[in-house]
Design a protein around this motif. Structure first.
Motif: not given
Lengths: 332, 202
Positions: A17-21, A24-27, A50-57, A326-331
């Protein structure tokens, strides 16, 4: 357990919820635990999920974005999402030209994603392919490379396959470049302190105050040796030795390198490691392209680092340098 | 109408759910000796979800909905294997409103192949795959529901007996090696307990 949270049971949902809040322009999260691009699927473009468990952002959900992924299914911390969530992520990412499932080689994830692939083929007539990252060199010997775990190498696969799909390449071409990238990646990790899974409430492993473990996996899977902490250059040298023994690089080769924090290790220490790794590669005549140093694939608050090398050909290098956001990496 | 339909599947799911719920504690305990101790929860939640799901008249679609229902509440390996078996049956019966009882053996054989592929397992490793293999063999060609149940009942007990004193060689249980000798494989035992709910024709 000393963590900033309200209730371990809703840790992942409140995080999403927090990451999307915040972005909001990305996710967007059209279905619980299924993260998509804010604008949804791109018509005519191959979808990458992709997919998998949380905890790896930023892995996994963080890399949803233009030039990267289209959707991610996310489970509880260190736990696989359900096959249904994976099937929903594929439906959400489908632009009409098929789906590439691109994720790490973990038993539960593989079973559930295969299941999800069959479900959407039967029910929605969606064609899909799979590429698994199996880049952790210490998790199995070379003759059993298909059993290796997937770790930070998936960041390169997301980037390169994502750029190819953004060029509107077809599913076969996107799958081929993703597999080529996965095959070219080698990673190794080391840990200084464990992390705590919120719902477990205790550290994932014990390590003495002056000890380190070489080769440890991102969920605390056992490594190669455990001993007193070594100087940064000695640690980096051993990691580079093991990576290069598995996939030699020589004069004239071009590669990218990712020196990645597992969560708590600061950029300062990553740069100390990078400086050594760079000198080592350059001494061998290897050219470094777009080095990455920072938090790209973490394990909660674990202290430690991983090093990934990916040997590049001309097309992979071009796609690695292509724009993404994305929120974590822009080229750019 | 001869053979079995979506209504039979729904009725069977309710009985399997009730039997799994009754055995949940036992299955959790047995699983805890060789695994993570959630097998009773997995099968009882899974079959209850199937029993509570509206199943369409098309038998293939009914098996598909059942598979999805099982996936919905269980992402554990055993749950995914059961969902895989149901998916295999969905493909084999797609477009039909019923199937002859003598197809059961073939559906089980198909499920065995799909489960082996999904779980990367082989026969002889003391797992639920050996149980499904035995049931496929025991039911092959039988077209009477009562005779089918009798054959299943006998094959389950024989398979448990045949493997009890062998070590587990697949999945998390293989880590226990020789300590698994003398113990029933939890997945095989789960099949026994589930089918305890199907003593009478559905």
């Amino acid at each position: 357990m000393k963590k900033i949270l309200n209730d371990p049971a809703v840790y992942v949902d409140e995080m999403l919820d927090g990451m999307i809040a915040a972005h909001p322009d990305v996710y967007a999260q059209p279905i619980p635990r299924v993260i998509t691009r804010a604008g949804g699927a791109t018509p005519g473009k191959v979808g990458i999920v992709t997919g998998g468990g949380s905890g790896h952002l930023p892995v996994f959900t963080g890399y949803v974005g233009k030039g990267l992924l289209d959707a991610a299914a996310i489970g509880d911390v260190f736990a696989s999402p359900s096959a249904e969530q994976m099937a929903d992520s594929m439906r959400q990412a489908h632009g009409g030209t098929g789906i590439l499932r691109l994720y790490g080689n973990y038993g539960g994830d593989v079973m559930n994603f295969d299941m999800a692939g069959e479900t959407v083929e039967l029910e929605d007539d969606i064609t899909s392919t799979t590429v698994l990252l199996a880049d952790d060199v210490v998790s199995a010997p070379p003759e059993e490379a298909e059993k290796r775990r997937g770790v930070a190498g998936m960041v390169y696969a997301f980037k390169i396959a994502g750029a190819k799909a953004e060029e509107m390449a077809d599913l076969d071409a996107v799958t081929e470049i993703a597999q080529r990238t996965a095959d070219a990646c080698r990673s190794i990790g080391m840990a200084l302190t464990p992390c705590t899974v919120p719902q477990a409430g205790k550290p994932t492993f014990d390590l003495g105050p002056d000890e380190m473990e070489m080769g440890m996996g991102i969920h605390g899977e056992p490594g190669i040796w455990r001993d007193t902490l070594k100087p940064a250059d000695a640690i980096t040298d051993e990691m580079m030795d093991r990576l290069l023994a598995d996939r030699p690089l020589g004069s004239g080769d071009r590669c990218s390198i990712l020196v990645n924090s597992l969560g708590a290790t600061p950029p300062e220490e990553l740069f100390i490691m990078y400086r050594r790794a760079k000198a080592r590669l350059e001494a061998d005549g290897v050219s470094i392209v777009m080095p990455l140093v920072g938090r790209y694939a973490t394990s909660m608050e674990m202290t430690g680092a991983t090093v990934t090398l990916v040997k590049l050909d001309g097309e992979m290098e071009r796609l690695l340098k292509a724009p993404c956001h994305c929120a974590f990496w822009t080229v750019v | 109408m001869t053979g079995f339909s979506s209504a039979h599947l729904k009725s069977a799911a309710a009985k399997l759910a009730a039997a799994s719920e009754a055995a949940a504690d036992e299955l959790n305990t047995q699983d805890g000796k060789l695994g993570d101790g959630d097998l009773g929860i997995t099968v009882s939640k899974g079959w209850r979800e199937v029993a509570n799901t509206d199943l369409p008249a098309d038998l293939g679609k009914a098996f598909l909905e059942a598979s999805k229902a099982f996936q919905r509440v269980s992402s554990s390996s055993f749950g995914t294997l059961i969902a895989t078996a149901l998916m295999s049956a969905a493909k084999a019966t797609k477009g039909n409103e019923s199937a002859e009882w003598n197809m059961v053996g073939g559906l089980l054989a198909g499920a065995r192949e799909a489960m082996m592929a999904r779980g990367k397992g082989e026969l002889g490793q003391k797992s639920v795959l050996d149980m499904i293999d035995a049931l496929a063999g025991a039911t092959d060609g039988i077209d009477d529901p009562k005779a089918l149940l009798a054959a299943v009942d006998k094959a389950i007990d024989e398979t448990l007996d045949a493997f009890r004193d062998k070590p587990n060689l697949l999945g998390r249980a293989r880590m226990f090696g020789e300590k698994s000798v003398g113990l029933d494989d939890p997945g095989m035992l789960a099949v026994r307990r589930m089918f305890d709910g199907l003593k009478e024709p559905i």
